[in-house]
Motif scaffolding. Structure first.
Motif, PDB file in Angstrom:
ATOM      1  N   VAL A   7       1.165  -1.408  -0.184  1.00  0.00           N
ATOM      2  CA  VAL A   7      -0.071  -0.103   0.363  1.00  0.00           C
ATOM      3  C   VAL A   7       1.028   1.218   0.151  1.00  0.00           C
ATOM      4  N   LEU A   8       0.603   2.633  -0.790  1.00  0.00           N
ATOM      5  CA  LEU A   8       0.926   3.276  -1.008  1.00  0.00           C
ATOM      6  C   LEU A   8       0.151   4.036   0.043  1.00  0.00           C
ATOM      7  N   VAL A   9       0.568   5.504   1.303  1.00  0.00           N
ATOM      8  CA  VAL A   9      -0.354   6.133   1.365  1.00  0.00           C
ATOM      9  C   VAL A   9       0.014   7.355   1.047  1.00  0.00           C
ATOM     10  N   VAL A  10      -0.673   8.118   0.779  1.00  0.00           N
ATOM     11  CA  VAL A  10      -0.590  10.082   0.278  1.00  0.00           C
ATOM     12  C   VAL A  10      -1.785  10.761   0.926  1.00  0.00           C
ATOM     13  N   ASP A  11      -0.306  11.889   1.449  1.00  0.00           N
ATOM     14  CA  ASP A  11      -1.839  12.128   2.192  1.00  0.00           C
ATOM     15  C   ASP A  11      -0.870  14.062   2.926  1.00  0.00           C
ATOM     16  N   ASP A  12      -1.145  15.217   3.291  1.00  0.00           N
ATOM     17  CA  ASP A  12      -0.239  16.197   3.502  1.00  0.00           C
ATOM     18  C   ASP A  12      -0.335  16.590   4.690  1.00  0.00           C
ATOM     19  N   GLN A  13      -0.941  15.553   5.287  1.00  0.00           N
ATOM     20  CA  GLN A  13      -0.918  16.048   7.123  1.00  0.00           C
ATOM     21  C   GLN A  13       0.569  14.554   7.218  1.00  0.00           C
ATOM     22  N   HIS A  14       1.310  14.708   8.136  1.00  0.00           N
ATOM     23  CA  HIS A  14       2.174  13.224   8.705  1.00  0.00           C
ATOM     24  C   HIS A  14       1.407  12.469   9.948  1.00  0.00           C
ATOM     25  N   LEU A  15       0.550  13.421  10.891  1.00  0.00           N
ATOM     26  CA  LEU A  15      -0.132  12.733  11.080  1.00  0.00           C
ATOM     27  C   LEU A  15      -1.270  11.400  11.239  1.00  0.00           C
ATOM     28  N   ARG A  50       5.144   0.211  -7.094  1.00  0.00           N
ATOM     29  CA  ARG A  50       3.919  -0.471  -7.847  1.00  0.00           C
ATOM     30  C   ARG A  50       2.867  -1.241  -7.238  1.00  0.00           C
ATOM     31  N   PRO A  51       2.943  -0.460  -5.900  1.00  0.00           N
ATOM     32  CA  PRO A  51       2.051  -0.997  -4.902  1.00  0.00           C
ATOM     33  C   PRO A  51       0.293  -0.998  -5.674  1.00  0.00           C
ATOM     34  N   ASP A  52      -0.073  -1.836  -4.995  1.00  0.00           N
ATOM     35  CA  ASP A  52      -0.757  -3.144  -5.016  1.00  0.00           C
ATOM     36  C   ASP A  52      -2.551  -1.999  -4.521  1.00  0.00           C
ATOM     37  N   VAL A  53      -1.969  -1.212  -3.563  1.00  0.00           N
ATOM     38  CA  VAL A  53      -3.787   0.115  -3.701  1.00  0.00           C
ATOM     39  C   VAL A  53      -2.730   1.021  -3.166  1.00  0.00           C
ATOM     40  N   VAL A  54      -4.118   2.147  -3.761  1.00  0.00           N
ATOM     41  CA  VAL A  54      -3.329   3.601  -3.029  1.00  0.00           C
ATOM     42  C   VAL A  54      -4.211   4.332  -2.551  1.00  0.00           C
ATOM     43  N   LEU A  55      -3.928   4.674  -1.741  1.00  0.00           N
ATOM     44  CA  LEU A  55      -5.117   5.632  -0.712  1.00  0.00           C
ATOM     45  C   LEU A  55      -3.960   7.034  -0.842  1.00  0.00           C
ATOM     46  N   MET A  82      -9.845   6.843  -2.605  1.00  0.00           N
ATOM     47  CA  MET A  82     -10.162   8.120  -2.070  1.00  0.00           C
ATOM     48  C   MET A  82     -10.944   8.241  -0.683  1.00  0.00           C
ATOM     49  N   LEU A  83      -9.804   9.275  -0.497  1.00  0.00           N
ATOM     50  CA  LEU A  83     -10.004   9.506   1.730  1.00  0.00           C
ATOM     51  C   LEU A  83     -11.185  10.750   0.584  1.00  0.00           C
ATOM     52  N   THR A  84     -12.352  10.611   0.988  1.00  0.00           N
ATOM     53  CA  THR A  84     -13.697  12.138   0.923  1.00  0.00           C
ATOM     54  C   THR A  84     -13.624  12.316   2.424  1.00  0.00           C
ATOM     55  N   THR A  85     -14.966  13.855   2.185  1.00  0.00           N
ATOM     56  CA  THR A  85     -15.668  13.988   3.282  1.00  0.00           C
ATOM     57  C   THR A  85     -17.111  14.917   2.801  1.00  0.00           C
ATOM     58  N   PHE A  86     -18.048  14.388   4.454  1.00  0.00           N
ATOM     59  CA  PHE A  86     -18.914  14.758   4.282  1.00  0.00           C
ATOM     60  C   PHE A  86     -19.279  16.558   2.886  1.00  0.00           C
ATOM     61  N   ASP A  87     -18.412  17.223   3.655  1.00  0.00           N
ATOM     62  CA  ASP A  87     -18.603  18.830   3.272  1.00  0.00           C
ATOM     63  C   ASP A  87     -17.906  19.015   2.153  1.00  0.00           C
ATOM     64  N   ARG A  88     -17.749  18.389   0.775  1.00  0.00           N
ATOM     65  CA  ARG A  88     -17.068  18.719   0.139  1.00  0.00           C
ATOM     66  C   ARG A  88     -17.281  17.479  -1.250  1.00  0.00           C
ATOM     67  N   ASP A  89     -18.990  16.576  -2.025  1.00  0.00           N
ATOM     68  CA  ASP A  89     -19.728  15.862  -2.517  1.00  0.00           C
ATOM     69  C   ASP A  89     -18.387  16.250  -3.794  1.00  0.00           C
ATOM     70  N   ASP A  90     -18.918  17.744  -4.050  1.00  0.00           N
ATOM     71  CA  ASP A  90     -17.465  17.479  -5.478  1.00  0.00           C
ATOM     72  C   ASP A  90     -16.360  16.775  -5.469  1.00  0.00           C
ATOM     73  N   TYR A  91     -15.757  17.088  -4.579  1.00  0.00           N
ATOM     74  CA  TYR A  91     -14.454  16.418  -4.698  1.00  0.00           C
ATOM     75  C   TYR A  91     -14.724  14.639  -4.904  1.00  0.00           C
ATOM     76  N   LEU A 113     -11.249   0.710   6.967  1.00  0.00           N
ATOM     77  CA  LEU A 113     -10.416   0.965   5.776  1.00  0.00           C
ATOM     78  C   LEU A 113      -9.398  -0.396   4.909  1.00  0.00           C
ATOM     79  N   VAL A 114      -9.117  -1.520   6.256  1.00  0.00           N
ATOM     80  CA  VAL A 114      -8.730  -2.410   5.658  1.00  0.00           C
ATOM     81  C   VAL A 114      -9.259  -3.586   5.376  1.00  0.00           C
TER      82      VAL A 114
END
Length: 233
Positions: A7-15, A50-55, A82-91, A113-114
């Motif tokens: 898995v490759l994890v992509v997010d701009d927040q380290h935490l 070449r990950p099997d899945v990208v978060l 794709m990790l999404t939130t309710f407040d941005r349906d356009d995403y 998530l798993v």
């Protein structure tokens, strides 16, 4: 697949990345092989690893998650959740158009998530139930529903009666287990029917099946259509 799911994890927040790594690393069949803080770095990492899945997070500086997903899918560098939130349906709908395989809310349970990672690695799409409802609400509110007498959509005639029942239940947001209970079938049988529907309709995954049903007006809002054929004359 031999070995753990990579898995490759992509997010701009380290935490956030650390949290996902922690959740996934306790599973014997999952391995976080890389992290990226924006879309540009995600493309570099995906091409190298070449990950099997990208978060994939959506909103990031530089190349955002939508653009990165579009590139990843075009280069066949792995399915994207794709990790999404309710407040941005356009995403959500931009990500759908970009080719994302799965959608999860950031406040989802760790088990969700798993399960999403495992499903994506197995070639299946996964929608959080809440996200499925968002898709349905948007599609039923924006697509044209043809009046009685409309022709059946291309491919519908190739489906068996049972496959049509299953497909419409998928479009209502039911999981395979819920469909199995509703139709009194085994879950493995439901999975087979879903796979047959996707193959016959040339749809890549479950997400596209939901969109296809609503685009063709087979499940109009407020009308029970499960198990019924669309008018053909």
């Amino acid at each position: 697949m031999t070995g753990p799911i990579r898995v490759l994890v992509v997010d701009d927040q380290h935490l956030v990345r650390s949290g996902f790594r922690l959740i996934l690393s306790v599973e014997d069949d999952l391995e976080v092989v890389g992290e990226a803080e924006d879309g540009a770095a995600a493309l570099v990492q995906a091409r190298a690893l070449r990950p099997d899945v990208v978060l994939m997070d959506v909103q990031m500086p530089g190349i955002d998650g939508i653009e990165a997903t579009r590139s990843l899918v075009a280069e066949d560098l792995g399915p994207v959740i794709m990790l999404t939130t309710f407040d941005r349906d356009d995403y959500l709908f931009e990500a759908l158009g970009a080719g994302a395989t799965g959608f999860l809310l950031k406040n989802a349970d760790p088990d969700a998530l798993v399960d999403a990672v495992r499903a994506a690695a197995s070639g299946h799409a996964l929608l959080a139930p809440e996200v499925t409802l968002r898709v349905i609400e948007r599609m039923t509110g924006s697509v044209r529903v043809d009046p009685p007498g409309r022709p059946a959509p291309p491919g519908w005639e190739r489906l068996t009666e049972r496959e049509r029942e299953v497909l419409l239940l998928v479009a209502e947001g039911l999981s395979n287990g819920e469909i199995a209970e509703h139709l009194v079938l085994g879950e493995a049988t439901v999975k087979t029917h879903v796979s047959n529907c996707l193959a016959k309709l040339h749809l890549r995954d479950r997400v596209r099946a939901v969109v296809w049903v609503h685009q063709h007006g087979l499940l109009p809002a407020g009308e029970e259509r499960t198990g019924q054929d669309p008018p053909t004359d």
